[in-house]
Design a protein around this motif. Structure first.
Motif, mmCIF file in Angstrom:
data_model
loop_
_atom_site.group_PDB
_atom_site.id
_atom_site.type_symbol
_atom_site.label_atom_id
_atom_site.label_comp_id
_atom_site.label_asym_id
_atom_site.label_seq_id
_atom_site.Cartn_x
_atom_site.Cartn_y
_atom_site.Cartn_z
ATOM 1 N N GLY A 85 92.962 65.911 108.669
ATOM 2 C CA GLY A 85 93.752 64.737 107.885
ATOM 3 C C GLY A 85 91.962 64.916 106.611
ATOM 4 N N VAL A 86 91.310 64.779 107.180
ATOM 5 C CA VAL A 86 90.109 65.646 106.255
ATOM 6 C C VAL A 86 89.628 66.957 106.113
ATOM 7 N N PHE A 87 90.033 67.771 106.945
ATOM 8 C CA PHE A 87 89.578 69.236 107.379
ATOM 9 C C PHE A 87 90.272 69.525 105.132
ATOM 10 N N GLU A 88 91.902 69.459 105.622
ATOM 11 C CA GLU A 88 92.066 70.288 103.900
ATOM 12 C C GLU A 88 91.927 69.609 102.842
ATOM 13 N N PRO A 89 92.110 68.215 102.419
ATOM 14 C CA PRO A 89 91.095 68.315 101.651
ATOM 15 C C PRO A 89 89.808 68.883 100.818
ATOM 16 N N GLU A 149 86.220 74.542 98.174
ATOM 17 C CA GLU A 149 86.760 76.103 97.480
ATOM 18 C C GLU A 149 86.314 75.869 95.846
ATOM 19 N N GLU A 150 87.142 75.131 95.329
ATOM 20 C CA GLU A 150 86.903 74.171 94.241
ATOM 21 C C GLU A 150 85.964 74.051 93.639
ATOM 22 N N TYR A 151 84.568 74.358 94.220
ATOM 23 C CA TYR A 151 83.117 73.869 93.750
ATOM 24 C C TYR A 151 82.410 75.653 94.161
ATOM 25 N N PRO A 165 89.617 78.325 103.359
ATOM 26 C CA PRO A 165 91.154 78.663 103.531
ATOM 27 C C PRO A 165 91.991 80.524 104.449
ATOM 28 N N GLY A 166 91.812 80.281 105.169
ATOM 29 C CA GLY A 166 92.503 80.963 105.707
ATOM 30 C C GLY A 166 92.070 81.985 106.652
ATOM 31 N N THR A 202 80.464 77.285 106.831
ATOM 32 C CA THR A 202 81.812 76.553 108.378
ATOM 33 C C THR A 202 81.834 75.653 107.930
ATOM 34 N N LEU A 203 83.061 75.169 108.781
ATOM 35 C CA LEU A 203 83.562 73.603 108.181
ATOM 36 C C LEU A 203 84.075 72.988 109.653
ATOM 37 N N ALA A 204 84.133 71.517 109.919
ATOM 38 C CA ALA A 204 84.677 71.063 110.473
ATOM 39 C C ALA A 204 85.136 69.580 110.254
#
Length: 278
Positions: A261-265, A271-273, A246-247, A255-257
């Motif tokens: 609507g899918v990105f944030e959850p 992050e949690e895992y 995040p941020g 790396t995340l794409a």
């Protein structure tokens, strides 16, 4: 390309044309020049993180072609090309993304070429020869796909975001065994929260598939700049969101794409895992 897709900035138009031609030439070399007895030339981070003679040959072809036309530019290449340059432009090159697939004769591999201007990625090209597809993007100009090696460019758009439990997400695994074990644990925890997980073996193709609406998301830890530079721009220009923790920007940490609507959850679960650490 059609007139409506030509960048208005002459420099960006030049960089795009050079990247497309370099990618095309390297793709032909890799597709048509693959020896039947292809073997490993050397290894990198582990015995299964391999380099073939064709990785080396493709990078030499790409950097030689680009240097011939723009001798003052810098380079950062997976197989060792590195120079600062004096023009403010640097080429970030993965001559063969998906080397293990290529070594085994699997079709999911690509040539990835990005151009940075003053440290910002402004052009990205992903050439996928076994798909007969070329993806490209210019910053602020959208992302496009040309199939079959000719014809019109089709503008890309990320998929409309489904609920997370209906999202198809791709990932990749590191070549270091202890890291892979943690990544497998993260994937195991994610699977019940998603439609399913895929693993193609090429970050450049996964990012391009997010852009093309073939995936709802993609994440991976351990990527290098040449793995993600072109594909990240292509995904963003197709309307996907990209980032890391995040941020933070996409990086080797994470790396995340994904579709908005899918990105944030998905980012929150990663992050949690602990997907950002080994």
């Amino acid at each position: 390309m059609t007139d409506t897709t030509v960048p208005t900035d002459p420099l960006l138009a030049e960089l795009l044309d050079l990247a497309l031609e370099a990618g095309r030439r390297a793709g032909v070399l890799l597709r048509d020049g693959r020896p039947q007895d292809l073997s490993v030339a050397r290894t990198k981070s582990s015995p299964i993180d391999v380099v073939t003679e064709m990785d080396i040959a493709a990078e030499k072809l790409i950097t030689g072609f680009l240097a011939e036309h723009r001798p003052d530019d810098g380079f950062l290449g997976e197989e060792g090309a590195s120079s600062a340059g004096t023009s403010g432009v640097r080429w970030v090159v993965d001559p063969l993304d998906g080397t293990v697939n290529y070594l085994y004769g699997l079709p999911t591999w690509a040539v990835s070429i990005a151009a940075e201007r003053d440290g910002e990625t402004v052009v990205g090209v992903v050439e996928a020869p076994m798909r007969s597809e070329t993806y490209r993007a210019v910053r602020g100009g959208g992302a496009y796909l040309r199939a079959g090696g000719q014809g019109e460019w089709r503008r890309l758009a990320a998929r409309p975001a489904p609920p997370l439990d209906q999202a198809l997400v791709s990932t990749g695994f590191n070549y270091v065994q202890t890291v892979r074990a943690h990544q497998a644990d993260v994937a195991q925890r994610l699977i019940p929260r998603l439609r399913d997980i895929r693993r193609s073996g090429s970050a450049a193709i996964d990012l391009s598939d997010v852009a093309a609406g073939r995936l709802d998301g993609y994440y991976e830890r351990g990527l290098s700049p040449w793995d993600l530079a072109a594909g990240d721009l292509i995904a963003r220009e197709a309307g996907a969101l990209t980032g890391g923790r995040p941020g933070r920007a996409p990086s080797g940490e994470l790396t995340l794409a994904a579709s908005p609507g899918v990105f944030e959850p998905l980012q929150a679960l990663l992050e949690e895992y602990g997907a950002w650490h080994d």
